[in-house]
Design an enzyme around this catalytic site. Structure first.
Site, short mmCIF file in Angstrom:
data_model
loop_
_atom_site.label_atom_id
_atom_site.label_comp_id
_atom_site.label_asym_id
_atom_site.label_seq_id
_atom_site.Cartn_x
_atom_site.Cartn_y
_atom_site.Cartn_z
N ARG A 57 4.84 -19.52 76.64
CA ARG A 57 5.45 -18.48 77.48
C ARG A 57 5.09 -18.63 78.95
NH1 ARG A 57 3.25 -13.69 75.36
NH2 ARG A 57 1.78 -13.77 77.07
N TYR A 110 26.16 -5.44 92.21
CA TYR A 110 26.53 -5.77 90.83
C TYR A 110 26.28 -4.54 89.93
CZ TYR A 110 26.11 -8.29 86.35
OH TYR A 110 26.24 -8.72 85.05
N ASP A 182 20.46 -10.41 96.01
CA ASP A 182 21.18 -11.09 94.95
C ASP A 182 22.05 -12.15 95.62
OD1 ASP A 182 23.02 -11.92 92.99
OD2 ASP A 182 22.86 -10.02 91.91
N LYS A 207 25.72 -18.30 86.33
CA LYS A 207 26.99 -18.57 87.03
C LYS A 207 27.04 -20.03 87.48
CE LYS A 207 27.69 -14.23 86.22
NZ LYS A 207 27.26 -13.13 87.07
C1 LIG Z 1 26.53 -11.95 86.59
C2 LIG Z 1 25.73 -11.41 87.69
C3 LIG Z 1 24.43 -10.97 87.48
C4 LIG Z 1 23.80 -10.92 86.12
O1 LIG Z 1 23.68 -12.17 85.52
P1 LIG Z 1 23.57 -12.29 83.93
O2 LIG Z 1 23.06 -13.66 83.73
O3 LIG Z 1 24.94 -12.04 83.39
O4 LIG Z 1 22.58 -11.26 83.47
C5 LIG Z 1 23.71 -10.53 88.57
N1 LIG Z 1 24.26 -10.50 89.80
C6 LIG Z 1 25.51 -10.90 90.03
C7 LIG Z 1 26.04 -10.84 91.42
C8 LIG Z 1 26.29 -11.36 88.99
O5 LIG Z 1 27.55 -11.73 89.23
#
Ligand SMILES: *Cc1c(COP(=O)(O)O)cnc(C)c1O
Length: 399
Positions: A57, A110, A182, A207
């Site tokens: 971990r 988000y 973010d 993403k």
């Molecule tokens: C998709 C997304 C997230 C979350 O990511 P996950 O891997 O789906 O939990 C956070 N911030 C933004 C801007 C996103 O598009």
């Protein structure tokens, strides 16, 4: 070293892995230490914050390789990999917040991040104020003595507003708050948060870093000063990522610098083409010259990804379904950043409070994938045609 080269070499050391180009996929919980001294030494190295392999971990050669690659490209001190983008948001927030604190959160964040604020954080006695994305240095007026986190996301989720991050960060730091960003839209390639005043950068690596729609992954990258809190929070919460997903993350990472320029190009071309369509009322894409966020995008960002939105003319649901249901190349589904194009009807009215969104407006979020642009245009064009027919049929039935 230039960016494209960093994307290829960062976090790799073939000499340490039997000459293999890629890091090994280490499946491990227990790590066997041959002697008492060796075990103590490994523990002591971990306590000194070295990347010691002590227990599954707390990090393996697979996780360290991936984390080091992201940290090098994004320009932070260190990175912690977690199982999703939302987990990365959660770690970043909890690292700097406690009961009685206050968060300044951008209204266009988000959606699930907002749910974290209005749910879990609220339950912990942490208060959130939502501010408009264009606030800039005026955010100083919203800072309270207990404001510990100022959170930015640019461009905003669903509607793609830009933020003046250096101005916001300066105001936040003046009052001793931590700036969390973010940075998923731009990826580590097209925005360098740590040169713009950000302390902690979150990526939904799900993403563009993974890039192939086949794994969930998140990263939290921090400055040297912010890192210990991020690391301790992720450790205390017990976050760790399975090695196969980390492997997919590092594999996707290696082609970021060839994939992103194509997403950017196709996205801008599609957005420009859509803008000229009579069915489209507005296009939200900061790389378009007449977008309200364009000047800031040009000043601060190194490129654009393939995600943007359009506002469609009033369209009854059956006509919208006729348009969207039969597209060949644009999939209807959540997430984005993979090689394939997507289109989703989005509903900002569910989330926005500082500036409510009129639920009657039809917002379609588009991810420009790596298909040929002409195939994408033809697919949408046929969709617009089906919409037109369905609208005419609906009107005839009503008459
Ligand atoms: C998709 C997304 C997230 C979350 O990511 P996950 O891997 O789906 O939990 C956070 N911030 C933004 C801007 C996103 O598009």
């Amino acid at each position: 070293m230039r960016d494209e080269t960093k994307v290829v070499v960062a976090g790799r050391d073939p000499a340490k892995q039997y000459g293999a180009v890629n890091p090994p996929v280490v499946h491990a919980s227990t790590i066997i230490h041959p002697t008492l001294d060796a075990l103590d030494a490994a523990n002591a190295a971990r306590a000194r914050d070295e990347q010691a392999v002590v227990y599954g971990r707390s990090g393996t050669p697979t996780s360290f390789a991936f984390e080091n690659a992201v940290a090098a490209l994004e320009g932070g001190h260190r990175t912690y990999a977690v199982p999703s983008g939302l987990a990365a948001v959660t770690v970043a927030m909890l690292a700097f917040l406690k009961t009685g604190d206050h968060v300044l959160m951008v209204d266009t964040v988000y959606g699930p991040t907002r749910k974290l604020c209005d749910g879990f954080l609220k339950k912990m006695g942490i208060e959130t104020t939502y501010y408009l994305p264009e606030i800039g240095s005026d955010i100083a007026a919203l800072m309270k003595p207990n404001t510990k986190v100022v959170y930015v996301e640019a461009p905003g989720s669903l509607t793609f507003e830009m933020q003046d991050i250096p101005a916001i960060a300066a105001a936040a730091h003046e009052k001793g708050a931590t700036v969390i960003m973010d940075n998923t839209w731009a990826s580590p390639l097209y925005f360098r948060p740590f040169t713009k005043g950000v302390d902690v950068s979150v990526q939904a690596a799900t993403k563009y870093i993974v890039g192939h729609s086949d794994a969930m992954l998140g990263t939290v990258t921090a400055t040297k000063e912010a890192w210990p809190k991020v690391r301790d929070c992720a450790r205390e919460l017990g976050y760790g990522v399975g090695p196969d997903d980390l492997y997919l993350g590092q594999r996707g990472f290696r082609t970021l610098a060839v994939r992103l320029p194509q997403h950017w190009k196709t996205g801008v071309e599609l957005a420009t083409w859509l803008k000229a369509r009579p069915e489209v009322i507005g296009v939200m894409h900061p790389a378009l010259p007449d977008d309200p966020g364009h000047a800031i995008w040009k000043r601060d960002f190194l490129g654009a990804s393939g995600l943007f939105a359009i506002e469609l003319e009033a369209t009854p649901r059956p006509a919208l379904a006729a348009m969207l249901d039969n597209l060949h190349h644009f999939g209807m589904g959540f997430s984005w950043g993979g090689f394939e194009s997507l289109i989703v009807w989005q509903h900002p009215e569910v989330y926005r409070t500082a500036r409510p969104w009129d639920a009657k407006r039809i917002l379609l979020r588009i991810h420009a994938g790596l298909e040929n642009i002409e195939d994408l245009k033809a697919d949408l064009e046929a969709g617009f045609e089906r919409r037109k027919k369905a609208m005419a049929a609906g009107k005839a039935a009503a008459d």
